[in-house]
Design an enzyme around this catalytic site. Structure first.
Site, short mmCIF file in Angstrom:
data_model
loop_
_atom_site.label_atom_id
_atom_site.label_comp_id
_atom_site.label_asym_id
_atom_site.label_seq_id
_atom_site.Cartn_x
_atom_site.Cartn_y
_atom_site.Cartn_z
N CYS A 403 47.15 37.11 40.41
CA CYS A 403 47.95 38.24 40.31
C CYS A 403 48.27 39.05 41.62
CB CYS A 403 47.55 39.07 39.00
SG CYS A 403 45.72 39.61 39.50
N HIS A 447 43.23 42.82 37.18
CA HIS A 447 44.85 42.51 37.40
C HIS A 447 45.26 43.36 38.60
CE1 HIS A 447 48.31 40.32 36.18
NE2 HIS A 447 49.01 41.54 35.54
N ASP A 463 55.60 43.98 36.19
CA ASP A 463 54.27 42.88 36.33
C ASP A 463 55.09 41.70 36.63
OD1 ASP A 463 52.07 41.44 36.53
OD2 ASP A 463 51.51 42.03 34.40
#
Length: 647
Positions: A403, A447, A463
């Protein structure tokens, strides 16, 4: 007057209590010190087994000096929590090699208690408490062995356990009524707050992936009502605006007692129980309303007044739909556009192309997401090595990343296209514990995502990981990665029995955290208020503690006085025996011991002599000798006196 030498059973108990006190520290000590302590304890056990003399004092001094040198080499210092515990462990092992008498044995017992307390400098969970309790029972048993005659291991352990249980009521009084203070009861060394797993205030490629390899709990939440849907489970941590071409760091910001936004929209009310992570951020859902005692940064982080060194409970209300940054300062937006010169040229070219294609700045994020989807980027914990320009290598060469790679590449692309953007780190997701209903967020949920500023809309969360791995948002790390063997054991969902066991153990641990470790001044005051003592100060608490302690001690003393020991039954049998002899004109004189009395009866009544001598001998052995704990001997004496009918 010289101290008596130790019996073999006393030496054995000292060795057992030392081992049980040191073993739980194996996870915190360097391997070299674990090996040294094991060799020393094994040597002491071998000497005791073979009955050989203990080593000379000069050899012990050399061992102690070597131990100090070993600790200095391992830790590069001799002061602090970790080197202090290591020194204490080694010196306790050496002390056992010079323990010859009762005085030295008491020193070993005292050091063992210190090692048990030292466990709580690392952790305070139920497992640590159980290990400390086992060590305490063994140490109390060793202390009992110094004060009495030899006994069986089972009897000695039961006696020690009874003593520990008798101390529990007084411990409960002290726990409930002792004036509570925030933070530790004693000052801790400077290194007491090191080695915590969790997010950092910077991010380089691979950092978030390393955090995600841990299944440890980062925090728990308990919602009033249903938890938010997965798409809103973003727990905000450090906001990173400064980029040097490889590492992202926090930018310039201000901190205030109230947030720089007006909360509005749907709200989630919840209690957050945050594990210590030695930083100030509090990892709330976007965007928390004003709460007393907390701080709010200009980049919308919720902050504590001091680093979180102990578990904290926070009652929060978050409004994820609150618009933020509508009138953001020009300096902040300028920083959110900065890129180091000469870095990632292919990504810069991509940003320029997207800007040329877009009709307006607000179209650029969607174009970038479309490019990410079309590029076939793979979500993995083990990406291939990157080149000099990490973002270029990820987007155009390896096309593999975690991520932090997605977020960094997206932000660099948007900055190159002229859209202010920054990286936000924190946690995404979480799951409900099926046993106690708490919402659990783990380190594996760590994350990174992007935040983009658009005119008229302010800062918007985007995201980019969801473009290539949408199951990461809905199913967590286990849902996004096909290789279960690569996941932390506690996160895997292919082992139902492990999940059930984990949920039960974590529910128990949560209760321990809430009701024992979480018993803070506020909870103590709430309890006292429920008892009608709403204005209790420390003097009132001390008076209550003294009164309750006296009451508990009195009840324990009354209980102890009513207990009958095996010696009581033995004396009753002996008194009955003497009464039967007195009934036939052979009373015992007050000054006569059992063997003298039996000898006189043998001279006066030879026909009773052998029976009387046997009974008196058994009684003396049970009452004054080593056989007092032998149940067979007690039954034999009881039966002999019961069958004795002199005429």
């Amino acid at each position: 007057m010289t101290e008596p030498r130790l019996r073999p059973d006393q030496s054995a108990w000292l060795l057992v209590c030392t081992i049980l006190s040191l073993a739980p520290h194996a996870g915190h000590l360097p391997l070299s010190l674990i090996g040294a302590c094991s060799l020393l304890l094994g040597w002491r056990g071998l000497l005791a087994h073979q009955g050989r003399p203990l080593p000379h004092r000069f050899l012990l001094l050399a061992l102690a000096a070597s131990l100090v040198a070993l600790v200095a080499v391992e830790f590069q210092r001799l002061f602090g929590k970790e080197p202090g515990i290591a020194l204490l462990a080694g010196l306790l092992s050496i002390k056992l090699l010079e323990t010859r008498d009762i005085r030295d044995a008491r020193t070993v017992i005292l050091l063992s208690f210190f090692m048990q307390m030292g466990l709580f400098l690392y952790q305070q969970n139920m497992g640590v408490a159980a290990l400390a309790l086992a060590g305490s029972v063994a140490t109390v048993a060793a202390l009992l062995s110094l004060e009495g005659r030899a006994d069986t291991p089972r009897a000695r352990t039961l006696a020690a356990a009874r003593l520990v249980l008798q101390g529990l009521p007084l411990m409960a009084v002290l726990f409930i009524l002792f004036p509570r203070i925030q933070g530790p009861l004693w000052g801790l060394p400077a290194d007491a707050y090191t080695h915590r797993t969790g997010l950092s205030d910077s991010m380089a490629p691979g950092d978030v992936a390393r955090v995600s390899e841990s299944g440890a709990i980062a925090f728990r939440a308990r919602f009033e009502g249903d938890p938010p849907p997965p798409a809103e489970r973003y727990w905000r941590g450090p906001v990173l605006s400064d980029f040097d071409g490889r590492t992202w760091r926090q930018g310039r910001r201000s901190v205030a007692e109230a947030p720089a936004y007006r909360s509005q929209g749907p709200a989630y009310t919840y209690t957050l129980t945050l594990e210590p992570h030695n930083q100030r951020w509090l990892l709330a859902l976007d965007f928390p309303a004003t709460a007393p005692g907390l701080r709010y940064s200009s980049d919308f982080q919720l902050l504590a007044q001091a680093p979180v060194h102990a578990r904290q409970r926070l009652d929060l209300v978050s409004h994820p739909g609150t618009p933020v940054g509508l009138d953001e300062r020009e300096a902040v937006l300028s920083q959110a556009l900065e890129l180091p010169s000469g870095s990632n040229p292919r990504t810069r070219a991509l940003g320029a192309r997207l800007r040329a294609e877009a009709r307006a700045n607000s179209d650029i994020p969607a174009l970038a997401i479309a490019h990410f989807r079309a590029s076939g980027l793979a979500y993995t914990l083990d990406p291939l090595p990157f080149g000099r320009d990490d973002v270029d290598s990820f987007l155009f060469d390896t096309r593999q990343g975690f991520c932090e790679h997605f977020a960094a590449a997206f932000v660099v692309t948007l900055r190159a296209a002229g859209v202010p953007a920054r990286v936000v780190t924190g946690y995404q997701g979480g799951e409900i514990n099926a046993v106690d209903g708490s919402f659990v967020v783990r380190q594996s949920d760590a994350h990174a995502w992007a935040e983009v500023w658009l005119a008229g809309k302010g800062w918007q969360r985007i995201d980019p990981t969801a473009a290539s791995a949408p199951r990461r948002i809905d199913g967590g790390l286990a849902g996004a990665l096909p290789d279960m063997n690569r996941l932390p054991l506690l996160v895997r969902n292919d082992l139902p029995w492990l999940r059930t066991l984990r949920d039960n153990l974590e529910a128990i641990d949560n209760r321990w955290n809430q009701w024992v470790l979480g018993y803070n001044p506020a909870r103590q005051q709430a309890l006292l208020s429920a008892l009608g003592l709403a204005q209790a100060d420390w003097t009132t608490l001390i008076a209550l503690m003294a009164a309750a302690g006296t009451l508990v001690a009195g009840l324990l003393a009354a209980w102890a006085l009513r207990q009958r020991s095996p010696a009581d039954a033995i004396d009753r049998d002996w008194a009955r025996f003497c009464q039967r002899l007195a009934a036939i004109g052979l009373p015992r004189e007050t000054w006569e011991g059992p063997l003298d009395y039996a000898g006189r009866i043998g001279h006066q009544r030879p026909d009773l002599g052998s029976t009387v001598v046997a009974i008196a001998t058994d009684y003396a052995a049970l009452r004054y000798g080593m056989a007092s704990t032998d149940p067979l001997a007690r039954r034999r004496l009881h039966q002999s006196i019961k069958n004795f009918r002199p005429r």
